[in-house]
Design a protein around this motif. Structure first.
Motif, PDB file in Angstrom:
ATOM      1  N   ARG A  68     -20.266 -72.865  34.980  1.00 32.17           N
ATOM      2  CA  ARG A  68     -21.525 -72.121  34.906  1.00 32.17           C
ATOM      3  C   ARG A  68     -21.321 -70.688  35.363  1.00 32.17           C
ATOM      4  O   ARG A  68     -21.884 -69.749  34.772  1.00 32.17           O
ATOM      5  CB  ARG A  68     -22.583 -72.817  35.773  1.00 32.17           C
ATOM      6  N   ASP A  69     -20.517 -70.493  36.393  1.00 30.80           N
ATOM      7  CA  ASP A  69     -20.254 -69.142  36.881  1.00 30.80           C
ATOM      8  C   ASP A  69     -19.520 -68.327  35.824  1.00 30.80           C
ATOM      9  O   ASP A  69     -19.783 -67.131  35.644  1.00 30.80           O
ATOM     10  CB  ASP A  69     -19.435 -69.202  38.167  1.00 30.80           C
ATOM     11  N   PHE A  70     -18.591 -68.963  35.115  1.00 26.14           N
ATOM     12  CA  PHE A  70     -17.892 -68.305  34.007  1.00 26.14           C
ATOM     13  C   PHE A  70     -18.892 -67.865  32.941  1.00 26.14           C
ATOM     14  O   PHE A  70     -18.845 -66.721  32.460  1.00 26.14           O
ATOM     15  CB  PHE A  70     -16.861 -69.270  33.421  1.00 26.14           C
ATOM     16  N   MET A  71     -19.796 -68.745  32.567  1.00 25.79           N
ATOM     17  CA  MET A  71     -20.789 -68.412  31.550  1.00 25.79           C
ATOM     18  C   MET A  71     -21.721 -67.301  32.022  1.00 25.79           C
ATOM     19  O   MET A  71     -22.117 -66.432  31.238  1.00 25.79           O
ATOM     20  CB  MET A  71     -21.604 -69.657  31.181  1.00 25.79           C
ATOM     21  N   ARG A  72     -22.043 -67.324  33.285  1.00 24.73           N
ATOM     22  CA  ARG A  72     -23.007 -66.357  33.817  1.00 24.73           C
ATOM     23  C   ARG A  72     -22.383 -64.979  34.029  1.00 24.73           C
ATOM     24  O   ARG A  72     -23.015 -63.953  33.747  1.00 24.73           O
ATOM     25  CB  ARG A  72     -23.558 -66.884  35.147  1.00 24.73           C
ATOM     26  N   CYS A  73     -21.139 -64.934  34.527  1.00 26.36           N
ATOM     27  CA  CYS A  73     -20.574 -63.677  34.993  1.00 26.36           C
ATOM     28  C   CYS A  73     -19.651 -62.973  33.999  1.00 26.36           C
ATOM     29  O   CYS A  73     -19.463 -61.760  34.099  1.00 26.36           O
ATOM     30  CB  CYS A  73     -19.794 -63.922  36.291  1.00 26.36           C
ATOM     31  N   HIS A  74     -19.053 -63.732  33.081  1.00 27.21           N
ATOM     32  CA  HIS A  74     -18.043 -63.127  32.215  1.00 27.21           C
ATOM     33  C   HIS A  74     -18.619 -62.781  30.848  1.00 27.21           C
ATOM     34  O   HIS A  74     -19.254 -63.609  30.203  1.00 27.21           O
ATOM     35  CB  HIS A  74     -16.864 -64.082  32.029  1.00 27.21           C
ATOM     36  N   CYS A  75     -18.354 -61.564  30.432  1.00 25.34           N
ATOM     37  CA  CYS A  75     -18.782 -61.111  29.101  1.00 25.34           C
ATOM     38  C   CYS A  75     -17.598 -61.242  28.143  1.00 25.34           C
ATOM     39  O   CYS A  75     -16.650 -60.453  28.195  1.00 25.34           O
ATOM     40  CB  CYS A  75     -19.264 -59.666  29.160  1.00 25.34           C
ATOM     41  N   CYS A  76     -17.630 -62.244  27.291  1.00 30.85           N
ATOM     42  CA  CYS A  76     -16.515 -62.502  26.371  1.00 30.85           C
ATOM     43  C   CYS A  76     -16.376 -61.358  25.363  1.00 30.85           C
ATOM     44  O   CYS A  76     -17.364 -60.855  24.845  1.00 30.85           O
ATOM     45  CB  CYS A  76     -16.720 -63.829  25.638  1.00 30.85           C
ATOM     46  N   GLN A  77     -15.130 -60.996  25.086  1.00 32.90           N
ATOM     47  CA  GLN A  77     -14.849 -59.915  24.152  1.00 32.90           C
ATOM     48  C   GLN A  77     -14.572 -60.415  22.740  1.00 32.90           C
ATOM     49  O   GLN A  77     -14.476 -59.629  21.815  1.00 32.90           O
ATOM     50  CB  GLN A  77     -13.645 -59.116  24.648  1.00 32.90           C
ATOM     51  N   ALA A  85     -10.246 -69.897  26.065  1.00 36.54           N
ATOM     52  CA  ALA A  85      -9.261 -70.097  27.123  1.00 36.54           C
ATOM     53  C   ALA A  85      -8.740 -68.762  27.653  1.00 36.54           C
ATOM     54  O   ALA A  85      -8.579 -68.574  28.860  1.00 36.54           O
ATOM     55  CB  ALA A  85      -8.106 -70.955  26.608  1.00 36.54           C
ATOM     56  N   GLU A  86      -8.487 -67.827  26.737  1.00 39.33           N
ATOM     57  CA  GLU A  86      -8.030 -66.505  27.152  1.00 39.33           C
ATOM     58  C   GLU A  86      -9.113 -65.766  27.926  1.00 39.33           C
ATOM     59  O   GLU A  86      -8.834 -65.074  28.915  1.00 39.33           O
ATOM     60  CB  GLU A  86      -7.610 -65.705  25.920  1.00 39.33           C
ATOM     61  N   GLU A  87     -10.356 -65.932  27.491  1.00 39.36           N
ATOM     62  CA  GLU A  87     -11.471 -65.323  28.212  1.00 39.36           C
ATOM     63  C   GLU A  87     -11.606 -65.921  29.611  1.00 39.36           C
ATOM     64  O   GLU A  87     -11.925 -65.224  30.585  1.00 39.36           O
ATOM     65  CB  GLU A  87     -12.775 -65.527  27.428  1.00 39.36           C
ATOM     66  N   PHE A  88     -11.342 -67.222  29.727  1.00 35.02           N
ATOM     67  CA  PHE A  88     -11.410 -67.883  31.026  1.00 35.02           C
ATOM     68  C   PHE A  88     -10.355 -67.306  31.975  1.00 35.02           C
ATOM     69  O   PHE A  88     -10.617 -67.113  33.171  1.00 35.02           O
ATOM     70  CB  PHE A  88     -11.214 -69.383  30.836  1.00 35.02           C
ATOM     71  N   TYR A  91     -11.649 -64.069  33.259  1.00 35.85           N
ATOM     72  CA  TYR A  91     -12.669 -64.334  34.278  1.00 35.85           C
ATOM     73  C   TYR A  91     -12.027 -64.669  35.621  1.00 35.85           C
ATOM     74  O   TYR A  91     -12.430 -64.133  36.672  1.00 35.85           O
ATOM     75  CB  TYR A  91     -13.565 -65.479  33.806  1.00 35.85           C
ATOM     76  N   LEU A  92     -11.033 -65.537  35.625  1.00 33.79           N
ATOM     77  CA  LEU A  92     -10.370 -65.903  36.873  1.00 33.79           C
ATOM     78  C   LEU A  92      -9.716 -64.696  37.525  1.00 33.79           C
ATOM     79  O   LEU A  92      -9.711 -64.558  38.756  1.00 33.79           O
ATOM     80  CB  LEU A  92      -9.323 -66.985  36.622  1.00 33.79           C
ATOM     81  N   GLU A  93      -9.161 -63.821  36.712  1.00 36.40           N
ATOM     82  CA  GLU A  93      -8.459 -62.654  37.231  1.00 36.40           C
ATOM     83  C   GLU A  93      -9.414 -61.587  37.743  1.00 36.40           C
ATOM     84  O   GLU A  93      -9.163 -60.960  38.791  1.00 36.40           O
ATOM     85  CB  GLU A  93      -7.567 -62.063  36.144  1.00 36.40           C
ATOM     86  N   LEU A 105      -4.526 -71.085  41.623  1.00 38.34           N
ATOM     87  CA  LEU A 105      -5.359 -71.354  40.447  1.00 38.34           C
ATOM     88  C   LEU A 105      -5.034 -70.448  39.273  1.00 38.34           C
ATOM     89  O   LEU A 105      -4.909 -70.912  38.137  1.00 38.34           O
ATOM     90  CB  LEU A 105      -6.843 -71.215  40.816  1.00 38.34           C
ATOM     91  N   ARG A 106      -4.882 -69.171  39.506  1.00 36.54           N
ATOM     92  CA  ARG A 106      -4.642 -68.236  38.397  1.00 36.54           C
ATOM     93  C   ARG A 106      -3.304 -68.514  37.721  1.00 36.54           C
ATOM     94  O   ARG A 106      -3.212 -68.481  36.494  1.00 36.54           O
ATOM     95  CB  ARG A 106      -4.722 -66.794  38.908  1.00 36.54           C
ATOM     96  N   GLU A 107      -2.280 -68.784  38.512  1.00 38.22           N
ATOM     97  CA  GLU A 107      -0.981 -69.076  37.915  1.00 38.22           C
ATOM     98  C   GLU A 107      -1.006 -70.387  37.144  1.00 38.22           C
ATOM     99  O   GLU A 107      -0.456 -70.477  36.040  1.00 38.22           O
ATOM    100  CB  GLU A 107       0.100 -69.123  38.996  1.00 38.22           C
ATOM    101  N   LEU A 108      -1.635 -71.400  37.707  1.00 34.02           N
ATOM    102  CA  LEU A 108      -1.722 -72.685  37.018  1.00 34.02           C
ATOM    103  C   LEU A 108      -2.495 -72.543  35.717  1.00 34.02           C
ATOM    104  O   LEU A 108      -2.091 -73.083  34.674  1.00 34.02           O
ATOM    105  CB  LEU A 108      -2.384 -73.726  37.918  1.00 34.02           C
ATOM    106  N   ALA A 109      -3.608 -71.827  35.755  1.00 36.33           N
ATOM    107  CA  ALA A 109      -4.404 -71.629  34.541  1.00 36.33           C
ATOM    108  C   ALA A 109      -3.598 -70.865  33.491  1.00 36.33           C
ATOM    109  O   ALA A 109      -3.672 -71.180  32.299  1.00 36.33           O
ATOM    110  CB  ALA A 109      -5.695 -70.878  34.883  1.00 36.33           C
ATOM    111  N   HIS A 110      -2.828 -69.877  33.917  1.00 36.94           N
ATOM    112  CA  HIS A 110      -2.009 -69.139  32.959  1.00 36.94           C
ATOM    113  C   HIS A 110      -0.987 -70.052  32.304  1.00 36.94           C
ATOM    114  O   HIS A 110      -0.780 -70.003  31.082  1.00 36.94           O
ATOM    115  CB  HIS A 110      -1.301 -67.970  33.654  1.00 36.94           C
ATOM    116  N   TYR A 111      -0.340 -70.891  33.094  1.00 34.75           N
ATOM    117  CA  TYR A 111       0.659 -71.821  32.563  1.00 34.75           C
ATOM    118  C   TYR A 111       0.031 -72.765  31.547  1.00 34.75           C
ATOM    119  O   TYR A 111       0.600 -73.003  30.463  1.00 34.75           O
ATOM    120  CB  TYR A 111       1.274 -72.605  33.717  1.00 34.75           C
ATOM    121  N   GLU A 112      -1.158 -73.284  31.852  1.00 34.68           N
ATOM    122  CA  GLU A 112      -1.815 -74.190  30.908  1.00 34.68           C
ATOM    123  C   GLU A 112      -2.271 -73.438  29.666  1.00 34.68           C
ATOM    124  O   GLU A 112      -2.247 -73.990  28.549  1.00 34.68           O
ATOM    125  CB  GLU A 112      -2.984 -74.895  31.596  1.00 34.68           C
ATOM    126  N   TRP A 113      -2.689 -72.191  29.838  1.00 30.75           N
ATOM    127  CA  TRP A 113      -3.095 -71.392  28.676  1.00 30.75           C
ATOM    128  C   TRP A 113      -1.911 -71.129  27.751  1.00 30.75           C
ATOM    129  O   TRP A 113      -2.055 -71.154  26.524  1.00 30.75           O
ATOM    130  CB  TRP A 113      -3.690 -70.064  29.138  1.00 30.75           C
TER     131      TRP A 113
END
Length: 245
Positions: A68-77, A85-88, A91-93, A105-113
């Protein structure tokens, strides 16, 4: 048109943050809830599937709050669903800061992306070429092979293994897609990572010259690296991480 745009913006605000935005006036709450849940469930499902290890580290309510925080705070390009996934990651960064988040978290998310990005990449590998003498050919790094370095051992992270501090040495990994369209990873050391970097920048150098450069950087004789280096090059070629030029 202005009235329609106002209604559209009101609906967008509601979908992104229903706890704050009430939604357009005159629309039945039940119908608004359908759109609210549809958008949230689609995005949550995509993120759960794209970042399964990240998802496993959170209690359900905490994960839903993160989405929900991702949806609320991040403006997808990008309007494309596969770019979520790239937008996520962005957002984390750029926006995410919560004490409950793992430090990795950021490194793990990057690896999964990376795994997802390679899975959907449109590049195609050329047919395999037989090589008799690995030292006499010029090699290149596959466009479907990414050499990466992380502070945490991202390929081992799980619910049961969550280090609080970076490792003493970086973790080097090549994530790649082979000719069978299988996404795989190979843990490597710093020398192999440097070898791949030299090949990527070699502009047609034959492998013996690449190993000679490695020997020079290590301040050892060429004979000290040629046997092991040839074996590594052969392995990387067989895995489709390296290609024959």
């Amino acid at each position: 048109m202005k009235g329609f745009q106002q209604v559209q913006q009101c609906m967008t605000d509601f979908v992104r943050d229903p706890d704050v935005s009430p939604g357009p006036a005159g629309i039945e709450p039940r119908r608004l809830a359908i759109y609210r849940d549809l958008f949230f469930n689609n995005i949550e499902g995509f993120l759960s599937n794209g970042f399964p290890v990240c998802r496993s580290l959170y209690a359900e309510d905490d994960w839903y709050a993160l989405v929900r925080d991702f949806m609320r705070c991040h403006c997808c390009q990008s309007p494309y669903f596969l770019r979520i996934a790239e937008e996520f990651l962005s957002y984390l960064e750029d926006r995410r800061s919560a004490e409950l988040d793992p430090v990795f978290l950021r490194e793990l998310a990057h690896y999964e992306w990376v795994e997802l990005a390679l899975d959907i990449a449109e590049d195609e590998l050329p047919p395999a070429v037989g090589v008799d003498d690995i030292l006499r050919v010029a090699l290149s790094v596959s466009p479907l092979a990414w050499s990466l370095a992380y502070q945490f051992p991202v390929h081992h992270l799980s619910v049961d293994f969550q280090p609080r501090e970076p490792a003493a040495e970086p973790t080097y990994i090549v994530v790649y897609r082979n000719r069978l369209d299988e996404v795989r990873f190979l843990e490597i050391n710093s020398v192999t990572a440097r070898l791949l970097a030299i090949v990527a920048q070699s502009s047609g150098k034959v492998s013996s010259d690449v190993l000679a450069e490695i020997a020079g950087e290590l301040n050892v004789e060429f004979s000290a690296v040629v046997t092991f280096g040839s074996e590594i090059l052969r392995q990387l070629l067989d895995l489709d991480i390296l290609l024959v030029n």
